[in-house]
Motif scaffolding. Structure first.
Motif, PDB file in Angstrom:
ATOM      1  N   CYS A  94       0.797  -1.123   0.275  1.00 36.85           N
ATOM      2  CA  CYS A  94      -0.101   0.014   0.008  1.00 36.85           C
ATOM      3  C   CYS A  94       0.924   1.152   0.146  1.00 36.85           C
ATOM      4  O   CYS A  94       0.612   2.151  -0.764  1.00 36.85           O
ATOM      5  N   HIS A  95       2.069   1.169   1.105  1.00 39.75           N
ATOM      6  CA  HIS A  95       2.707   2.449   0.734  1.00 39.75           C
ATOM      7  C   HIS A  95       3.288   2.574  -0.396  1.00 39.75           C
ATOM      8  O   HIS A  95       3.771   3.792  -0.988  1.00 39.75           O
ATOM      9  N   ALA A  96       3.793   1.515  -1.025  1.00 39.77           N
ATOM     10  CA  ALA A  96       4.776   1.594  -2.464  1.00 39.77           C
ATOM     11  C   ALA A  96       3.733   2.208  -3.626  1.00 39.77           C
ATOM     12  O   ALA A  96       4.221   3.011  -4.365  1.00 39.77           O
ATOM     13  N   ALA A  97       2.169   1.992  -3.345  1.00 39.71           N
ATOM     14  CA  ALA A  97       1.559   2.502  -4.385  1.00 39.71           C
ATOM     15  C   ALA A  97       1.136   4.096  -4.056  1.00 39.71           C
ATOM     16  O   ALA A  97       0.917   4.694  -4.783  1.00 39.71           O
ATOM     17  N   CYS A  98       1.022   4.400  -2.652  1.00 39.40           N
ATOM     18  CA  CYS A  98       1.000   5.721  -2.393  1.00 39.40           C
ATOM     19  C   CYS A  98       2.035   6.543  -2.677  1.00 39.40           C
ATOM     20  O   CYS A  98       1.985   7.693  -2.969  1.00 39.40           O
ATOM     21  N   PHE A  99       3.374   6.135  -2.543  1.00 40.47           N
ATOM     22  CA  PHE A  99       4.652   7.081  -2.743  1.00 40.47           C
ATOM     23  C   PHE A  99       5.600   5.957  -3.777  1.00 40.47           C
ATOM     24  O   PHE A  99       6.684   5.715  -3.221  1.00 40.47           O
ATOM     25  N   PRO A 100       5.203   5.966  -4.857  1.00 41.19           N
ATOM     26  CA  PRO A 100       6.003   5.158  -5.987  1.00 41.19           C
ATOM     27  C   PRO A 100       7.246   5.418  -5.969  1.00 41.19           C
ATOM     28  O   PRO A 100       8.075   4.697  -6.526  1.00 41.19           O
ATOM     29  N   ASP A 101       7.645   6.863  -6.040  1.00 44.16           N
ATOM     30  CA  ASP A 101       8.886   7.480  -6.142  1.00 44.16           C
ATOM     31  C   ASP A 101       9.634   7.853  -5.027  1.00 44.16           C
ATOM     32  O   ASP A 101      10.661   8.262  -4.909  1.00 44.16           O
ATOM     33  N   SER A 102       9.225   7.060  -3.877  1.00 44.11           N
ATOM     34  CA  SER A 102       9.953   7.387  -2.522  1.00 44.11           C
ATOM     35  C   SER A 102      11.352   6.511  -2.427  1.00 44.11           C
ATOM     36  O   SER A 102      11.288   5.484  -3.278  1.00 44.11           O
ATOM     37  N   LEU A 103      12.255   7.025  -1.811  1.00 41.40           N
ATOM     38  CA  LEU A 103      13.559   6.375  -1.558  1.00 41.40           C
ATOM     39  C   LEU A 103      13.313   5.005  -0.733  1.00 41.40           C
ATOM     40  O   LEU A 103      13.717   3.829  -1.157  1.00 41.40           O
ATOM     41  N   SER A 104      12.108   4.996   0.134  1.00 42.07           N
ATOM     42  CA  SER A 104      11.891   3.578   0.595  1.00 42.07           C
ATOM     43  C   SER A 104      11.422   2.672  -0.091  1.00 42.07           C
ATOM     44  O   SER A 104      11.712   1.310  -0.141  1.00 42.07           O
ATOM     45  N   VAL A 105      10.621   2.881  -1.395  1.00 41.69           N
ATOM     46  CA  VAL A 105      10.276   2.017  -2.202  1.00 41.69           C
ATOM     47  C   VAL A 105      11.478   1.382  -3.038  1.00 41.69           C
ATOM     48  O   VAL A 105      11.488   0.148  -3.221  1.00 41.69           O
ATOM     49  N   GLN A 106      12.318   2.226  -3.454  1.00 40.74           N
ATOM     50  CA  GLN A 106      13.468   1.902  -3.954  1.00 40.74           C
ATOM     51  C   GLN A 106      14.290   1.040  -3.318  1.00 40.74           C
ATOM     52  O   GLN A 106      15.027   0.278  -3.803  1.00 40.74           O
ATOM     53  N   LEU A 107      14.575   0.856  -2.071  1.00 40.52           N
ATOM     54  CA  LEU A 107      15.130   0.098  -0.971  1.00 40.52           C
ATOM     55  C   LEU A 107      14.379  -1.180  -0.880  1.00 40.52           C
ATOM     56  O   LEU A 107      15.018  -2.288  -0.451  1.00 40.52           O
TER      57      LEU A 107
ATOM     58  N   ILE B  39       1.896   8.318   7.322  1.00 43.91           N
ATOM     59  CA  ILE B  39       0.459   8.308   6.642  1.00 43.91           C
ATOM     60  C   ILE B  39       0.367   8.231   5.287  1.00 43.91           C
ATOM     61  O   ILE B  39       1.062   8.972   4.592  1.00 43.91           O
ATOM     62  N   GLY B  40      -0.633   7.221   4.852  1.00 35.88           N
ATOM     63  CA  GLY B  40      -0.841   7.269   3.453  1.00 35.88           C
ATOM     64  C   GLY B  40      -2.134   6.733   3.025  1.00 35.88           C
ATOM     65  O   GLY B  40      -2.546   6.115   3.869  1.00 35.88           O
ATOM     66  N   ILE B  41      -2.311   7.156   1.809  1.00 34.62           N
ATOM     67  CA  ILE B  41      -3.522   6.927   1.347  1.00 34.62           C
ATOM     68  C   ILE B  41      -3.645   6.659  -0.313  1.00 34.62           C
ATOM     69  O   ILE B  41      -3.113   7.474  -0.926  1.00 34.62           O
ATOM     70  N   LEU B  42      -4.130   5.439  -0.691  1.00 35.38           N
ATOM     71  CA  LEU B  42      -4.169   5.278  -2.081  1.00 35.38           C
ATOM     72  C   LEU B  42      -4.895   6.418  -2.940  1.00 35.38           C
ATOM     73  O   LEU B  42      -5.674   7.024  -2.616  1.00 35.38           O
ATOM     74  N   PRO B  43      -4.287   6.650  -4.212  1.00 40.61           N
ATOM     75  CA  PRO B  43      -4.710   7.850  -4.894  1.00 40.61           C
ATOM     76  C   PRO B  43      -6.318   7.779  -4.968  1.00 40.61           C
ATOM     77  O   PRO B  43      -6.666   8.817  -4.906  1.00 40.61           O
ATOM     78  N   GLU B  44      -6.620   6.593  -5.370  1.00 42.54           N
ATOM     79  CA  GLU B  44      -7.983   6.474  -5.824  1.00 42.54           C
ATOM     80  C   GLU B  44      -8.956   6.433  -4.657  1.00 42.54           C
ATOM     81  O   GLU B  44     -10.132   6.766  -4.916  1.00 42.54           O
ATOM     82  N   HIS B  45      -8.319   6.606  -3.517  1.00 44.94           N
ATOM     83  CA  HIS B  45      -9.530   6.602  -2.409  1.00 44.94           C
ATOM     84  C   HIS B  45      -9.370   8.193  -1.564  1.00 44.94           C
ATOM     85  O   HIS B  45      -9.926   8.161  -0.551  1.00 44.94           O
TER      86      HIS B  45
END
Length: 213
Positions: A18-31, A145-151
């Motif tokens: 869910c986090h990856a879908a909320c922030f696809p360009d973040s450093l954490s996703v790349q890790l 905190i994160g929310i999927l874009p479509e929601h």
């Protein structure tokens, strides 16, 4: 139908996606997903931290996590970094160019300090100060905190904020704080509507706080 739940260890991988879908360009996703899941696990290993999410059917569509400060200078960044250091190292080994990532460079001193502690096993648990000792008063930090874009814009943020306030109350704190990037106008506006006020403006971030009754 939206359902709010306390996050269980078995749900950390789903929360990471869910986090990856909320922030696809973040450093954490790349890790990597394992790194994200490990950082979320940090909230589950201490009674002074909390993590919850909202599901739509079987899908996690939003989440929020925080902690209650236990001593002067208590923060989440160093603690989460040290807790997830092993997974972070694995992510960097796979993608060494991340060492030059713009979000990593400012944290070089902190990374070095935590890596050294990890290697020599000298990390010590800080001596906790009572909430009323030496003028210290505990505060609740909103960390993630994160929310999927479509929601977004469908009441999910409000549900998360209501539960956050409840957690603050249940943990016997009255003041809450957070930090948000200055360019994130949407988030700042949403926090303001939820009762947060600007406490301090830094070069790249804005610190906000609120009192929970």
């Amino acid at each position: 139908m939206y359902q709010l739940q306390k996050t269980a260890p078995s749900q950390l991988n789903d929360l990471a996606h869910c986090h990856a879908a909320c922030f696809p360009d973040s450093l954490s996703v790349q890790l990597g997903t394992a790194y994200i899941a490990k950082t979320f696990e940090w909230f589950l290993v201490n009674e002074h931290r909390f993590l919850f999410h909202i599901k739509n059917g079987e899908t996690i569509i939003g989440y929020c996590g925080g902690f209650i400060t236990q001593y002067a200078g208590d923060g989440s960044t160093s603690g989460m970094m040290q807790f997830a250091m092993t997974e972070a190292i694995k992510g960097v080994i796979k993608r060494p160019w991340l060492l030059l990532h713009r979000e990593v460079i400012p944290f070089y001193p902190l990374i070095g300090k935590n890596l050294w502690k990890k290697i020599i096993s000298l990390a010590k648990t800080p001596k906790l100060a009572p909430a009323t000792a030496n003028g210290f008063t505990s505060s609740a930090g909103l960390v993630v905190i994160g929310i999927l874009p479509e929601h977004r814009g469908k009441g999910v943020f409000e549900m998360l904020m209501q539960q956050f306030d409840k957690e603050v109350y249940l943990h016997h704190a009255s003041r809450a704080h957070l930090s948000v990037k200055k360019e994130n106008a949407r988030a700042i506006q949403a926090y303001s509507k939820a009762g947060w006020q600007t406490a301090k403006t830094n070069e790249h971030t804005i610190e906000m706080h609120k009192y929970v009754e």
